[in-house]
Write a protein that holds these residues in place. Sequence first.
Motif, PDB file in Angstrom:
ATOM      1  N   ILE A 153      53.089 -43.151  86.515  1.00 30.12           N
ATOM      2  CA  ILE A 153      52.019 -42.379  85.660  1.00 30.12           C
ATOM      3  C   ILE A 153      50.783 -43.462  85.265  1.00 30.12           C
ATOM      4  O   ILE A 153      49.671 -43.229  85.325  1.00 30.12           O
ATOM      5  N   LYS A 154      51.582 -44.529  84.730  1.00 25.77           N
ATOM      6  CA  LYS A 154      50.661 -45.769  84.280  1.00 25.77           C
ATOM      7  C   LYS A 154      49.738 -46.247  85.722  1.00 25.77           C
ATOM      8  O   LYS A 154      48.511 -46.504  85.207  1.00 25.77           O
ATOM      9  N   ASP A 155      50.132 -46.152  86.796  1.00 29.32           N
ATOM     10  CA  ASP A 155      49.267 -46.526  88.186  1.00 29.32           C
ATOM     11  C   ASP A 155      48.276 -45.577  88.433  1.00 29.32           C
ATOM     12  O   ASP A 155      47.232 -45.782  88.477  1.00 29.32           O
ATOM     13  N   TYR A 156      48.736 -44.143  88.087  1.00 31.73           N
ATOM     14  CA  TYR A 156      47.703 -43.286  88.274  1.00 31.73           C
ATOM     15  C   TYR A 156      46.452 -43.098  87.172  1.00 31.73           C
ATOM     16  O   TYR A 156      45.555 -43.107  87.313  1.00 31.73           O
ATOM     17  N   LEU A 157      46.915 -43.322  85.964  1.00 35.96           N
ATOM     18  CA  LEU A 157      45.903 -43.698  84.734  1.00 35.96           C
ATOM     19  C   LEU A 157      45.185 -44.625  85.072  1.00 35.96           C
ATOM     20  O   LEU A 157      43.700 -44.666  84.732  1.00 35.96           O
ATOM     21  N   ILE A 158      45.550 -45.946  85.225  1.00 36.45           N
ATOM     22  CA  ILE A 158      44.682 -47.248  85.374  1.00 36.45           C
ATOM     23  C   ILE A 158      43.804 -46.932  86.563  1.00 36.45           C
ATOM     24  O   ILE A 158      42.395 -47.344  86.602  1.00 36.45           O
ATOM     25  N   GLU A 159      44.199 -46.492  87.733  1.00 38.50           N
ATOM     26  CA  GLU A 159      43.448 -46.015  88.816  1.00 38.50           C
ATOM     27  C   GLU A 159      42.210 -45.092  88.106  1.00 38.50           C
ATOM     28  O   GLU A 159      40.937 -45.185  88.762  1.00 38.50           O
ATOM     29  N   THR A 160      42.570 -44.168  87.465  1.00 38.00           N
ATOM     30  CA  THR A 160      41.309 -43.243  86.965  1.00 38.00           C
ATOM     31  C   THR A 160      40.409 -44.105  86.078  1.00 38.00           C
ATOM     32  O   THR A 160      39.240 -43.810  86.106  1.00 38.00           O
ATOM     33  N   ALA A 210      54.496 -40.105  94.719  1.00 35.34           N
ATOM     34  CA  ALA A 210      54.081 -40.993  95.722  1.00 35.34           C
ATOM     35  C   ALA A 210      54.044 -42.604  94.925  1.00 35.34           C
ATOM     36  O   ALA A 210      54.356 -43.423  95.879  1.00 35.34           O
ATOM     37  N   ASN A 211      53.544 -42.577  93.681  1.00 38.59           N
ATOM     38  CA  ASN A 211      53.385 -43.980  93.253  1.00 38.59           C
ATOM     39  C   ASN A 211      55.127 -44.438  92.637  1.00 38.59           C
ATOM     40  O   ASN A 211      54.821 -45.431  92.626  1.00 38.59           O
ATOM     41  N   GLN A 212      55.923 -43.522  92.762  1.00 29.85           N
ATOM     42  CA  GLN A 212      57.384 -43.744  92.590  1.00 29.85           C
ATOM     43  C   GLN A 212      57.929 -44.523  93.679  1.00 29.85           C
ATOM     44  O   GLN A 212      58.569 -45.617  93.831  1.00 29.85           O
ATOM     45  N   GLU A 213      57.617 -43.807  95.060  1.00 30.53           N
ATOM     46  CA  GLU A 213      58.001 -44.391  96.281  1.00 30.53           C
ATOM     47  C   GLU A 213      56.968 -45.786  96.647  1.00 30.53           C
ATOM     48  O   GLU A 213      57.785 -46.761  97.038  1.00 30.53           O
ATOM     49  N   ASN A 214      56.037 -45.970  96.320  1.00 32.04           N
ATOM     50  CA  ASN A 214      55.141 -47.069  96.535  1.00 32.04           C
ATOM     51  C   ASN A 214      54.409 -47.545  95.426  1.00 32.04           C
ATOM     52  O   ASN A 214      53.315 -47.288  95.315  1.00 32.04           O
ATOM     53  N   PRO A 215      54.846 -48.202  94.375  1.00 31.15           N
ATOM     54  CA  PRO A 215      54.428 -48.667  93.094  1.00 31.15           C
ATOM     55  C   PRO A 215      53.290 -49.436  93.459  1.00 31.15           C
ATOM     56  O   PRO A 215      53.006 -50.242  94.244  1.00 31.15           O
ATOM     57  N   LEU A 216      52.089 -49.215  92.560  1.00 31.51           N
ATOM     58  CA  LEU A 216      50.928 -50.086  92.673  1.00 31.51           C
ATOM     59  C   LEU A 216      50.723 -51.334  91.771  1.00 31.51           C
ATOM     60  O   LEU A 216      49.966 -52.025  91.877  1.00 31.51           O
ATOM     61  N   ASN A 217      51.823 -51.309  90.892  1.00 28.75           N
ATOM     62  CA  ASN A 217      52.109 -52.265  89.937  1.00 28.75           C
ATOM     63  C   ASN A 217      50.835 -52.587  89.363  1.00 28.75           C
ATOM     64  O   ASN A 217      50.338 -53.813  89.056  1.00 28.75           O
ATOM     65  N   LYS A 218      49.962 -51.717  88.857  1.00 28.71           N
ATOM     66  CA  LYS A 218      48.875 -51.937  88.015  1.00 28.71           C
ATOM     67  C   LYS A 218      48.797 -52.385  86.619  1.00 28.71           C
ATOM     68  O   LYS A 218      50.036 -51.897  85.855  1.00 28.71           O
ATOM     69  N   ALA A 219      48.045 -53.016  86.080  1.00 33.61           N
ATOM     70  CA  ALA A 219      47.737 -53.244  84.627  1.00 33.61           C
ATOM     71  C   ALA A 219      46.413 -53.789  84.205  1.00 33.61           C
ATOM     72  O   ALA A 219      45.877 -54.386  85.089  1.00 33.61           O
ATOM     73  N   LEU A 220      45.956 -53.451  83.132  1.00 35.32           N
ATOM     74  CA  LEU A 220      44.800 -53.915  83.012  1.00 35.32           C
ATOM     75  C   LEU A 220      45.258 -55.064  81.911  1.00 35.32           C
ATOM     76  O   LEU A 220      45.653 -55.267  80.978  1.00 35.32           O
ATOM     77  N   THR A 221      44.033 -56.151  82.415  1.00 34.54           N
ATOM     78  CA  THR A 221      44.139 -57.348  81.744  1.00 34.54           C
ATOM     79  C   THR A 221      43.170 -57.395  80.409  1.00 34.54           C
ATOM     80  O   THR A 221      42.280 -56.571  80.403  1.00 34.54           O
TER      81      THR A 221
END
Length: 547
Positions: free
Chosen positions: A38-45, A150-161
Amino acid sequence: MAASVSTKTVYRFGTSGYRNNTEPGFNEAVVIQITAAIKDYLIETIEKTGQLMPVLLGGDTREKTRQFIPVIAQYLQAHGLDVLQSQSDIPSPVLALAARDFRKLNPDIQTTLGAILMTASHNPWDYGGYNFLTPDAAVMPTPVSKQFEANQENPLNKALTAEQRQALGGAAEAQIVYFDGYALYRDHLNAQLKIDYPAIAAAGIQLFYDAMYATGRQYFPRLLKEAGIEITAIHNTDVLPAGYTGMPEPTGSNLTELADQIKTTVKPGGLAIGLANDGDADRFGVLDEMGVPIGANDVLFLILHHLVVNKKQHGVVVRSQATTHALDALAQHYGLEVQQTPVGYKYIAEAFIEREEKQEKPVLIGGESSGGVSVLGHIPEKDGILACLLITELLAYAKKPIGQVLADAQASLDKHYQFRELGIKTDQGKAIIDFFIGLVESDSPEIALQAAGLDSSFSLDIDKTRQEAEQLIKHYNTRDGVKLYLKNNAWFLLRASGTEPIVRVYAEGVGHSEGAATQAAVQLINAITQILIHEFSLVENAIKERK
């Protein structure tokens, strides 16, 4: 905090999110994996919109919820997301409203990313539940839940610096800020729903409420008491008694203490009502002045009647296909359109949102037989607290026992409707659904049905059966089990659970009297049961009627 995320298992979301009570089905590793997706989805947004927005976080009174909400908050903060965390347990509809209208609490926050909701709703207390609410106050639609998977299968490993956050106008460090949703919810009810508390107070209704040790306890009784209305509340704490084995589902079998309270308190002829909410207060339960349960379908019928007759409102009636067609008959009586959806309130929420976006005729009421409802002017998520308020308001206007109000409303129809539901424990769900689909798609469906055990008194309306299935597939990309319509206006639906070895059967008999409708429903249920026993060698004790 850092955490390694395993993608060996993908935790999939049903119509009401992800729920489990097993180990390792719901533990910290599972929660972190879902949160990371969900974190990856939110940061993408945030990246797509170029706008730094917070995500809300809250849940019910369960031990698992209390255990994991801090874990989720810290994980999101560590990855650069601002978190607005409920300062205590919070009803799902209140969290949904806050996700949409947080600007009314803090004008500096005009929009949010939505809300992470930790609840297993009406399931047993040892369950954990994980859900997500969109920024327009609805349970996530299927495309969003599929993205989480899908993000569980292929994590984007996103983070906001810190640099990214500052470039978007935010502070370098992400924050966790606590909020209280009560005033926002109360003011919304007053401004948009205009609940008539003075009429309730003047009616002298004896009100009884079972909070079921859950989130409704801080809302429904308080709303009434602030309006000067007396209410007797039981199980009005968030601490379960030692050895407690009940579950927070407001059905008759779980509301026996509330029923006893009514029976021992209310004098004959007294105006009284028993009300309850489930674990996250998005479902309702209603008992009459004698402690007898009023079925969820009848409650929906009463609310529709109340909205049109007493509140002078109009719009489209939206119901799931597992919900009584008495709503259709009442809607027709009032000149209202009906829209049918698959089972799952997220589909009803879509109707609220789509109609508003397209500036079409709005939804007046959206309901389903499992005890979910929302109405015109409210959020698209179901709200059990609101349902209790509307039923209380209806009783105050009618000044009659709830059963009499129901009988009077039903008298406007030329037919009676009796709804039944079965639960079948079996691992043959797909085969059972395919069997009935095969009957419908047979070159001679009438003959096939009779051969399967449905005699001529259950004559199939093949055109309607096929048309309605095609409509669901076209609009929602699913036929949601198999629903068969009969020429005498009766119907039945079979759906296989996506998470349990259970097939649910919903059926409704129709007749010119209550007795005839009841007899028709019993005959229909018996016929379906015999087919299942004969064709799939099911034992009778695997087939139980839901009360």
